[in-house]
Design an enzyme around this catalytic site. Structure first.
Site, PDB file in Angstrom:
ATOM      1  N   LEU A 215       4.994  -7.438   6.047  1.00  0.00           N
ATOM      2  CA  LEU A 215       5.727  -6.568   6.934  1.00  0.00           C
ATOM      3  C   LEU A 215       6.201  -5.677   6.190  1.00  0.00           C
ATOM      4  O   LEU A 215       6.934  -5.309   5.866  1.00  0.00           O
ATOM      5  CB  LEU A 215       7.224  -7.378   7.057  1.00  0.00           C
ATOM      6  N   ALA A 217       7.518  -3.402   3.279  1.00  0.00           N
ATOM      7  CA  ALA A 217       8.559  -3.156   1.797  1.00  0.00           C
ATOM      8  C   ALA A 217       9.337  -5.371   2.296  1.00  0.00           C
ATOM      9  O   ALA A 217      10.220  -5.081   1.059  1.00  0.00           O
ATOM     10  CB  ALA A 217       9.413  -2.319   2.527  1.00  0.00           C
ATOM     11  N   ASP A 240      -0.962   5.082  -4.162  1.00  0.00           N
ATOM     12  CA  ASP A 240      -1.544   4.860  -3.380  1.00  0.00           C
ATOM     13  C   ASP A 240      -1.859   3.284  -2.892  1.00  0.00           C
ATOM     14  O   ASP A 240      -2.091   2.523  -3.337  1.00  0.00           O
ATOM     15  CB  ASP A 240      -2.461   5.428  -3.814  1.00  0.00           C
ATOM     16  N   GLY A 245      -3.174  -4.255   1.489  1.00  0.00           N
ATOM     17  CA  GLY A 245      -3.776  -5.539   2.329  1.00  0.00           C
ATOM     18  C   GLY A 245      -5.063  -6.181   1.684  1.00  0.00           C
ATOM     19  O   GLY A 245      -4.745  -7.556   2.301  1.00  0.00           O
ATOM     20  N   ASP A 246      -5.522  -5.520   1.638  1.00  0.00           N
ATOM     21  CA  ASP A 246      -6.703  -6.446   1.273  1.00  0.00           C
ATOM     22  C   ASP A 246      -6.553  -6.949   0.202  1.00  0.00           C
ATOM     23  O   ASP A 246      -6.881  -8.105   0.310  1.00  0.00           O
ATOM     24  CB  ASP A 246      -8.339  -5.283   1.160  1.00  0.00           C
ATOM     25  N   SER A 276      -1.892  -3.651  -6.748  1.00  0.00           N
ATOM     26  CA  SER A 276      -2.672  -2.431  -6.678  1.00  0.00           C
ATOM     27  C   SER A 276      -1.951  -1.485  -5.813  1.00  0.00           C
ATOM     28  O   SER A 276      -2.712  -0.152  -6.221  1.00  0.00           O
ATOM     29  CB  SER A 276      -3.395  -2.970  -5.271  1.00  0.00           C
TER      30      SER A 276
HETATM   31  O1  RIB Z   1      -8.411  -0.817   2.933  1.00  0.00           O
HETATM   32  C1  RIB Z   1      -8.393   0.213   2.828  1.00  0.00           C
HETATM   33  C2  RIB Z   1      -9.986   0.545   3.256  1.00  0.00           C
HETATM   34  O2  RIB Z   1     -10.110   0.841   5.302  1.00  0.00           O
HETATM   35  C3  RIB Z   1     -10.627   1.187   2.312  1.00  0.00           C
HETATM   36  O3  RIB Z   1     -11.300   0.919   1.293  1.00  0.00           O
HETATM   37  C4  RIB Z   1     -11.621   2.574   3.538  1.00  0.00           C
HETATM   38  O4  RIB Z   1     -13.022   2.221   3.087  1.00  0.00           O
HETATM   39  C5  RIB Z   1     -11.040   1.224   4.852  1.00  0.00           C
HETATM   40  O5  RIB Z   1     -12.190   0.402   5.059  1.00  0.00           O
END
Ligand code: RIB
Length: 297
Positions: A215, A217, A240, A245-246, A276
């Protein structure tokens, strides 16, 4: 137990801009940087930097060989990524504005050239009890999900970027969803405004799956049949937000699969995601486990 991340690998062209370009506007960027990215690659890197043994599967063109080097440097096994002679590597045009926010234009390229034969050959290396981590940037997901389930793999799914075709996937095969509010609302078919109503709708829609709801913040919530765990966001000065999320996904899954509690996994994931956003780029912004643990926000 091993983790297979079958997903996208992108070359990210990141432009720093004053504001996102508007329709009809021509805007000069302040800078251009090229990063390794793609939700699949980023999540595989996050898993590896969080300490997990992870295999990446997917496809790149010959212009994307350097992505394999960067994956390998992070400790990811890359032997299941095909290098295609006739297709370009997927890429992303990313605008990164003064607030650290971004918007992304995606070109699928080799990420859209996954064949059923590649799916079968890849899954042949994995067995019941292994985990498959998916996002929504490759073609062939329905076949991949069904074949993985038939082999007894457990499936974690971050259905991002969200689009209508996600609703047609065999989502009943998924054991763990990692969703933001927009994705959750679309999957649960609610407006998503009320968090508790959204969680109830997700439970009703996916009664057998665990769910992580991020969610921004407002932090994140983990929910399974027996518990609900809330995690506050770590404060951070964002430059940035790409791949935050990744990073959360990789760190959460790595911690859970080494046996840590949902609360411990959520805390580590939130801290790593906060780290990140203080660094530029996608994969290069993902911390190691030690860096995340030392990060104070
Ligand atoms: O989640 C970020 C990613 O989304 C970036 O690295 C970009 O390539 C897109 O796939």
């Amino acid at each position: 137990m091993r983790i297979l991340c079958f997903g996208s690998l992108n070359i990210d062209y990141t432009y720093r801009v004053d504001h996102f370009v508007q329709p009809g506007e021509t805007l000069a960027a302040d800078s251009l940087q090229v990063f390794s990215g793609g939700k699949g690659l980023n999540q595989a890197v996050a898993l590896a930097r969080a300490g997990a043994a992870v295999w990446m599967a997917g496809a790149v063109g010959t212009d994307g060989r350097f992505l394999l080097d960067e994956l390998a440097a992070a400790g990811v096994h890359t032997g299941l990524v095909r290098v295609l002679e006739t297709v370009r590597t997927g890429n992303a045009i990313i605008q990164n504005d003064k607030t650290g926010d971004n918007c992304i234009l995606l070109y699928g390229g080799a990420n859209r050239a996954i064949t059923e034969q590649q799916v079968e050959q890849t899954l042949a290396s994995f067995t019941a009890g292994d985990w498959l981590l998916l996002q929504n940037e490759i073609n062939g997901l329905p076949y991949l999900m069904r074949q993985a389930q038939a082999r007894g793999l457990r499936i974690a799914c971050n259905p991002s970027p969200m689009e209508a075709r996600v609703l047609e996937l065999p989502l009943e095969t998924v054991d763990l969803f990692l969703l933001n509010r927009v994705e959750a609302a679309q999957l649960a078919e609610t407006d998503g405004a009320d968090e508790d109503a959204l969680l109830r709708a997700l439970r009703a829609r996916f009664p057998d799956a665990a769910v992580v709801l991020t969610l921004g913040a407002q932090g994140a919530v983990y929910m399974d049949g027996g518990q609900t765990v809330r995690q506050a966001a770590f404060p951070a000065q964002a430059v940035d937000t790409t791949a935050a999320g990744d990073t959360f996904t990789g760190f959460f899954l790595a911690a859970r699969l080494r046996g840590e509690s949902a609360a411990q996994a959520m805390a580590q994931a939130a801290r790593a995601a906060a780290y990140s956003v203080t660094r530029r780029g996608a994969a290069p912004s993902i911390p190691t486990r030690a860096q995340a643990a030392a990060f104070g926000g």
